[in-house]
Design a protein around this motif. Structure first.
Motif, mmCIF file in Angstrom:
data_model
loop_
_atom_site.group_PDB
_atom_site.id
_atom_site.type_symbol
_atom_site.label_atom_id
_atom_site.label_comp_id
_atom_site.label_asym_id
_atom_site.label_seq_id
_atom_site.Cartn_x
_atom_site.Cartn_y
_atom_site.Cartn_z
ATOM 1 N N ALA A 165 10.583 1.778 -1.178
ATOM 2 C CA ALA A 165 10.034 0.497 -1.639
ATOM 3 C C ALA A 165 8.886 0.044 -0.752
ATOM 4 C CB ALA A 165 11.137 -0.559 -1.676
ATOM 5 N N LEU A 166 9.012 0.257 0.551
ATOM 6 C CA LEU A 166 7.907 -0.091 1.459
ATOM 7 C C LEU A 166 6.678 0.757 1.155
ATOM 8 C CD1 LEU A 166 9.777 -0.611 4.846
ATOM 9 C CD2 LEU A 166 8.576 -2.335 3.504
ATOM 10 N N GLY A 176 5.139 -0.560 -1.937
ATOM 11 C CA GLY A 176 4.523 -1.854 -1.624
ATOM 12 C C GLY A 176 3.203 -1.704 -0.896
ATOM 13 N N VAL A 177 3.159 -0.789 0.083
ATOM 14 C CA VAL A 177 1.901 -0.528 0.813
ATOM 15 C C VAL A 177 0.854 0.029 -0.153
ATOM 16 C CG1 VAL A 177 0.846 0.934 2.588
ATOM 17 C CG2 VAL A 177 2.972 -0.273 3.074
ATOM 18 N N GLY A 178 1.274 0.907 -1.048
ATOM 19 C CA GLY A 178 0.347 1.442 -2.044
ATOM 20 C C GLY A 178 -0.206 0.351 -2.955
ATOM 21 N N SER A 179 0.658 -0.565 -3.356
ATOM 22 C CA SER A 179 0.202 -1.677 -4.194
ATOM 23 C C SER A 179 -0.739 -2.596 -3.436
ATOM 24 C CB SER A 179 1.397 -2.463 -4.727
ATOM 25 O OG SER A 179 2.052 -1.714 -5.709
ATOM 26 N N LEU A 180 -0.471 -2.804 -2.153
ATOM 27 C CA LEU A 180 -1.374 -3.599 -1.314
ATOM 28 C C LEU A 180 -2.752 -2.946 -1.258
ATOM 29 C CD1 LEU A 180 -1.846 -5.935 0.736
ATOM 30 C CD2 LEU A 180 -1.097 -4.336 2.499
ATOM 31 N N LEU A 181 -2.786 -1.641 -1.041
ATOM 32 C CA LEU A 181 -4.044 -0.899 -1.018
ATOM 33 C C LEU A 181 -4.785 -1.043 -2.342
ATOM 34 C CD1 LEU A 181 -6.029 1.338 0.061
ATOM 35 C CD2 LEU A 181 -4.421 2.986 -0.914
ATOM 36 N N CYS A 182 -4.087 -0.859 -3.440
ATOM 37 C CA CYS A 182 -4.724 -0.913 -4.755
ATOM 38 C C CYS A 182 -5.203 -2.316 -5.109
ATOM 39 C CB CYS A 182 -3.760 -0.394 -5.816
ATOM 40 S SG CYS A 182 -3.441 1.379 -5.661
#
Length: 154
Positions: A81-82, A85-91
């Motif tokens: 999940a982290l 979440g980090v991937g979504s933050l980047l995108c």
């Protein structure tokens, strides 16, 4: 059913649609993340960007590596999940910077205002949006990703 419940039901296709391909979902997520991060890191080879943008390019590369490592090597749901979440933050940040640079302008890159015709940036923005949709499908339970498995209840 309240409004939030109806919205969730509509977004999950009333639980009529579900996908049980955790490795496929994870693999697609990794490919999308690399497709978002690699072009931004490659811009470090070209000169003329302001220092803050070069820092973002490096940070985008680091976030890509961290997200891919967490998503692929996760043995627990928390680590996975982290990573997502980090991937979504980047995108989300990539999309935000692209839109801000083309509408309001950003310091040091004022010449990009109104220039929506850059194919690399447009592609990264589109791929970022697809990753965010994939992550949303995970959160809503339409798809599953490693380390989870779909447990069908018939």
């Amino acid at each position: 059913m309240d409004e939030a419940g109806r919205l969730r039901a509509a977004l999950t296709a009333y639980r009529w649609v579900a996908f049980a391909g955790p490795r496929t979902t994870t693999g697609l997520g990794v490919v999308l993340l690399v497709a978002v991060g690699a072009p931004q890191v490659s811009l470090l080879a070209t000169a003329g960007y302001p220092r803050w943008l070069e820092v973002w390019f490096v940070l985008a590369g680091v976030l890509t590596v961290v997200a891919v490592a967490a998503v692929t090597a996760a043995r627990s749901r928390l680590v996975a999940a982290l990573g997502w979440g980090v991937g979504s933050l980047l995108c989300a940040t990539s999309i935000g910077l692209w839109i801000a640079s083309r509408t309001a302008g950003l310091p040091g890159v004022a010449g990009t205002v109104g220039r929506w015709d850059h194919p690399g940036g447009t592609a990264v923005t589109g791929v970022s949006a697809v990753f965010l949709l994939l992550h949303a499908s995970l959160v809503l339970g339409v798809t599953v990703a490693v380390p989870d498995r779909r447990r069908w209840h018939d």
